[in-house]
Design an enzyme around this catalytic site. Structure first.
Site, short mmCIF file in Angstrom:
data_model
loop_
_atom_site.label_atom_id
_atom_site.label_comp_id
_atom_site.label_asym_id
_atom_site.label_seq_id
_atom_site.Cartn_x
_atom_site.Cartn_y
_atom_site.Cartn_z
CG ASP A 103 -1.94 -1.05 1.27
OD1 ASP A 103 -2.20 -1.64 0.21
OD2 ASP A 103 -2.49 -1.29 2.35
NE ARG A 104 0.51 8.32 -2.06
CZ ARG A 104 -0.02 9.34 -2.75
NH1 ARG A 104 -1.25 9.22 -3.22
NH2 ARG A 104 0.66 10.44 -2.96
#
Length: 241
Positions: free
Chosen positions: A69-70
């Site tokens: 995930d970012r």
């Protein structure tokens, strides 16, 4: 300052991604919190991506064999050619890569916990999802929250044996121990508390280690990433004793 601009503060100013492991066919980096792996239509505000930065840094094409995930920092593995990319993606798909994460979550978690809770994809398909949890440390902080005079948190080790989208975030929310800084699956009140009290706006989820058998050499490869500055700072603040 907005959420994304604060998160991007963890990205090194010199744009050099820390290399944790490299051989002729694989390279692993310690991805900063807030950095996208690759270009995405749902994050049009981003102008830098791990794939682009690492390609320019190494001077050759790179292939991300899995995703983070970012908001998640830590070990991110790339292949350096299409054949290795295919072989490693197959290992991930078959569950042959052991992934270990660390997270700071709300409340006192049990010593050990197995979370067997299916997750629904955006297209409605329900997929099996399994996570093992081990509590490493617990802390009670002199910080009032709601009706409680203090706040409790746990540092946990998480090992997903499936790779569903936002699996760890959703599983921790499901067992009522959301990851601090997680949006939208976490606790907005806790996230606001951390921002106001500590100036903290990063999700406290770290991909600590991956372990797998090298498809070519057959050697056991184990790559670990140190926690980044903001995660370390919160460990020092919350688990000082």
């Amino acid at each position: 300052m907005g959420e994304e601009s604060i998160e991007r503060a963890d990205i090194p100013a010199e744009r050099e991604l820390p290399v944790l492991y490299r051989d002729e066919e694989l390279v692993a980096i310690n991805k900063p919190h807030g950095l996208l792996v690759h270009r995405s239509m749902i994050a049009s505000d981003a102008s830098e991506f791990a794939v682009q930065l690492l390609r320019d840094q190494l001077g050759q094409r790179v292939y991300p064999v899995h995703r983070l995930d970012r908001k998640t920092g830590g070990v991110l593995l790339f292949a350096l050619n299409e054949r290795m990319n295919s072989l490693m993606q197959q290992q991930f798909a078959e569950g042959k890569v052991q992934k270990t994460y660390r997270a700071i979550v709300r409340g006192y978690t049990p010593d050990d916990l197995e979370i067997d809770y299916p997750l629904r994809r955006e297209d409605g398909v329900v997929q099996e999802a399994f996570t093992r949890l081990k509590t490493l440390r617990r802390t009670e902080v002199n910080l009032p929250f709601g009706k409680h005079p203090t706040s409790r948190y746990s540092l946990v080790e998480l090992q997903p044996t499936t790779g569903r989208l936002h699996q760890l975030r959703k599983h921790m929310a499901h067992v009522f121990h959301p990851i601090i800084g997680d949006r939208p699956h976490g606790c907005n009140k806790q996230n606001k508390l951390f921002k106001e009290q500590f100036g903290m706006d990063t999700m406290l989820l770290h991909a600590q280690r991956i372990q797998f058998q090298h498809p070519v050499t057959g050697h056991e490869i184990r790559v670990s990433a140190p926690c980044q500055a903001e995660f370390e700072r919160m460990l020092a603040v919350l688990f000082a004793d």
